[in-house]
Design a protein around this motif. Structure first.
Motif, PDB file in Angstrom:
ATOM      1  N   ALA A   7       0.839  -1.199   0.000  1.00 57.99           N
ATOM      2  CA  ALA A   7       0.000   0.000   0.000  1.00 57.99           C
ATOM      3  C   ALA A   7       0.878   1.254   0.000  1.00 57.99           C
ATOM      4  O   ALA A   7       0.606   2.225  -0.715  1.00 57.99           O
ATOM      5  N   HIS A   8       1.932   1.226   0.808  1.00 58.85           N
ATOM      6  CA  HIS A   8       2.850   2.370   0.863  1.00 58.85           C
ATOM      7  C   HIS A   8       3.526   2.568  -0.494  1.00 58.85           C
ATOM      8  O   HIS A   8       3.676   3.694  -0.970  1.00 58.85           O
ATOM      9  N   SER A   9       3.926   1.473  -1.111  1.00 56.86           N
ATOM     10  CA  SER A   9       4.570   1.541  -2.418  1.00 56.86           C
ATOM     11  C   SER A   9       3.630   2.140  -3.457  1.00 56.86           C
ATOM     12  O   SER A   9       4.038   2.961  -4.275  1.00 56.86           O
ATOM     13  N   HIS A  10       2.350   1.738  -3.399  1.00 52.91           N
ATOM     14  CA  HIS A  10       1.358   2.273  -4.342  1.00 52.91           C
ATOM     15  C   HIS A  10       1.114   3.757  -4.095  1.00 52.91           C
ATOM     16  O   HIS A  10       1.018   4.540  -5.045  1.00 52.91           O
ATOM     17  N   SER A  11       1.001   4.154  -2.839  1.00 54.23           N
ATOM     18  CA  SER A  11       0.751   5.563  -2.549  1.00 54.23           C
ATOM     19  C   SER A  11       1.976   6.406  -2.914  1.00 54.23           C
ATOM     20  O   SER A  11       1.841   7.521  -3.415  1.00 54.23           O
ATOM     21  N   GLN A  12       3.171   5.861  -2.680  1.00 52.06           N
ATOM     22  CA  GLN A  12       4.389   6.574  -3.076  1.00 52.06           C
ATOM     23  C   GLN A  12       4.425   6.732  -4.592  1.00 52.06           C
ATOM     24  O   GLN A  12       4.725   7.820  -5.102  1.00 52.06           O
ATOM     25  N   GLN A  13       4.099   5.671  -5.305  1.00 51.05           N
ATOM     26  CA  GLN A  13       4.103   5.738  -6.769  1.00 51.05           C
ATOM     27  C   GLN A  13       3.030   6.708  -7.266  1.00 51.05           C
ATOM     28  O   GLN A  13       3.255   7.440  -8.223  1.00 51.05           O
ATOM     29  N   ALA A  14       1.885   6.732  -6.608  1.00 48.79           N
ATOM     30  CA  ALA A  14       0.819   7.662  -6.992  1.00 48.79           C
ATOM     31  C   ALA A  14       1.290   9.112  -6.824  1.00 48.79           C
ATOM     32  O   ALA A  14       1.015   9.967  -7.675  1.00 48.79           O
ATOM     33  N   VAL A  62       1.568  11.130   2.159  1.00 53.40           N
ATOM     34  CA  VAL A  62       2.501  10.084   1.728  1.00 53.40           C
ATOM     35  C   VAL A  62       3.908  10.390   2.225  1.00 53.40           C
ATOM     36  O   VAL A  62       4.396  11.511   2.083  1.00 53.40           O
ATOM     37  N   THR A  63       4.543   9.378   2.788  1.00 48.82           N
ATOM     38  CA  THR A  63       5.943   9.476   3.193  1.00 48.82           C
ATOM     39  C   THR A  63       6.778   8.733   2.163  1.00 48.82           C
ATOM     40  O   THR A  63       6.505   7.569   1.855  1.00 48.82           O
ATOM     41  N   LEU A  64       7.780   9.416   1.634  1.00 48.98           N
ATOM     42  CA  LEU A  64       8.617   8.823   0.594  1.00 48.98           C
ATOM     43  C   LEU A  64       9.872   8.199   1.189  1.00 48.98           C
ATOM     44  O   LEU A  64      10.426   8.699   2.166  1.00 48.98           O
ATOM     45  N   ASP A  65      10.323   7.115   0.562  1.00 41.13           N
ATOM     46  CA  ASP A  65      11.613   6.545   0.940  1.00 41.13           C
ATOM     47  C   ASP A  65      12.708   7.377   0.261  1.00 41.13           C
ATOM     48  O   ASP A  65      12.418   8.340  -0.461  1.00 41.13           O
ATOM     49  N   ALA A  66      13.949   7.030   0.473  1.00 42.48           N
ATOM     50  CA  ALA A  66      15.076   7.814  -0.048  1.00 42.48           C
ATOM     51  C   ALA A  66      15.026   7.937  -1.576  1.00 42.48           C
ATOM     52  O   ALA A  66      15.231   9.020  -2.135  1.00 42.48           O
ATOM     53  N   GLN A  67      14.733   6.825  -2.238  1.00 41.60           N
ATOM     54  CA  GLN A  67      14.662   6.848  -3.700  1.00 41.60           C
ATOM     55  C   GLN A  67      13.492   7.722  -4.159  1.00 41.60           C
ATOM     56  O   GLN A  67      13.616   8.479  -5.118  1.00 41.60           O
ATOM     57  N   GLY A  68      12.374   7.632  -3.475  1.00 45.02           N
ATOM     58  CA  GLY A  68      11.210   8.451  -3.802  1.00 45.02           C
ATOM     59  C   GLY A  68      11.492   9.932  -3.591  1.00 45.02           C
ATOM     60  O   GLY A  68      11.084  10.773  -4.396  1.00 45.02           O
ATOM     61  N   LYS A  69      12.189  10.249  -2.509  1.00 44.28           N
ATOM     62  CA  LYS A  69      12.552  11.651  -2.240  1.00 44.28           C
ATOM     63  C   LYS A  69      13.462  12.188  -3.332  1.00 44.28           C
ATOM     64  O   LYS A  69      13.317  13.328  -3.768  1.00 44.28           O
ATOM     65  N   GLN A  70      14.401  11.345  -3.777  1.00 41.35           N
ATOM     66  CA  GLN A  70      15.313  11.769  -4.841  1.00 41.35           C
ATOM     67  C   GLN A  70      14.541  12.042  -6.131  1.00 41.35           C
ATOM     68  O   GLN A  70      14.760  13.055  -6.795  1.00 41.35           O
ATOM     69  N   ARG A  71      13.621  11.150  -6.473  1.00 41.06           N
ATOM     70  CA  ARG A  71      12.832  11.325  -7.698  1.00 41.06           C
ATOM     71  C   ARG A  71      11.950  12.570  -7.589  1.00 41.06           C
ATOM     72  O   ARG A  71      11.836  13.343  -8.539  1.00 41.06           O
ATOM     73  N   LYS A  72      11.341  12.781  -6.426  1.00 38.46           N
ATOM     74  CA  LYS A  72      10.512  13.962  -6.208  1.00 38.46           C
ATOM     75  C   LYS A  72      11.340  15.236  -6.380  1.00 38.46           C
ATOM     76  O   LYS A  72      10.905  16.192  -7.021  1.00 38.46           O
ATOM     77  N   THR A  73      12.544  15.236  -5.849  1.00 33.01           N
ATOM     78  CA  THR A  73      13.428  16.392  -5.974  1.00 33.01           C
ATOM     79  C   THR A  73      13.746  16.675  -7.439  1.00 33.01           C
ATOM     80  O   THR A  73      13.701  17.827  -7.887  1.00 33.01           O
TER      81      THR A  73
END
Length: 135
Positions: A7-14, A62-73
């Motif tokens: 669920a977290h992975s899906h919300s992060q991807q969303a 949504v809380t992002l993991d390190a990779q998600g934060k990098q992509r968001k940046t």
């Protein structure tokens, strides 16, 4: 735990997909600004604001993991680069329109000031064209 991670992975991807969608929108708006398609740009800007509001709501949850934060940046940097350029183009257009308005106002003022002196007759003055017809 696996269901929670999924669920977290899906919300992060969303969330990241929402940022990517915003990048596509702002890229299109940048193209419109470069093509001086001002009416379409303003219409797209309204849609852009709606997307930003939707993203803001999603971003809070949504809380992002390190990779998600990098992509968001990365996505945000690209979005902001386009946004700065769009704003620059809009300011230049505003200035251009301001100059045109100023010229038009000066022309109108000159016309008002000099039109009475360019053969406009009052009721008390004789109109030479009327005198020729009366003879």
């Amino acid at each position: 735990m696996a269901a929670s991670e999924t669920a977290h992975s899906h919300s992060q991807q969303a969330l990241l997909d929402a940022y990517a969608k915003l990048l596509v929108r702002v890229n299109y708006m940048h193209e419109l600004a470069n093509a001086e398609q001002w009416a379409e740009l303003i219409e797209q800007r309204s849609n852009y604001v709606v997307l930003v509001e939707e993203l803001r709501t999603l971003d809070v949850t949504v809380t992002l993991d390190a990779q998600g934060k990098q992509r968001k940046t990365e996505l945000l940097e690209q979005i902001l680069e386009h946004d700065v350029e769009i704003r620059r183009r809009l300011v230049a257009r505003r200035d251009e329109l301001g100059k045109l308005i100023g010229v038009t106002q000066r022309q109108r003022d000159l016309h008002r000031a000099y039109a009475p002196q360019q053969g406009v007759y009052s009721d008390h003055e004789s109109d030479p064209s009327r005198d020729k017809g009366a003879s």
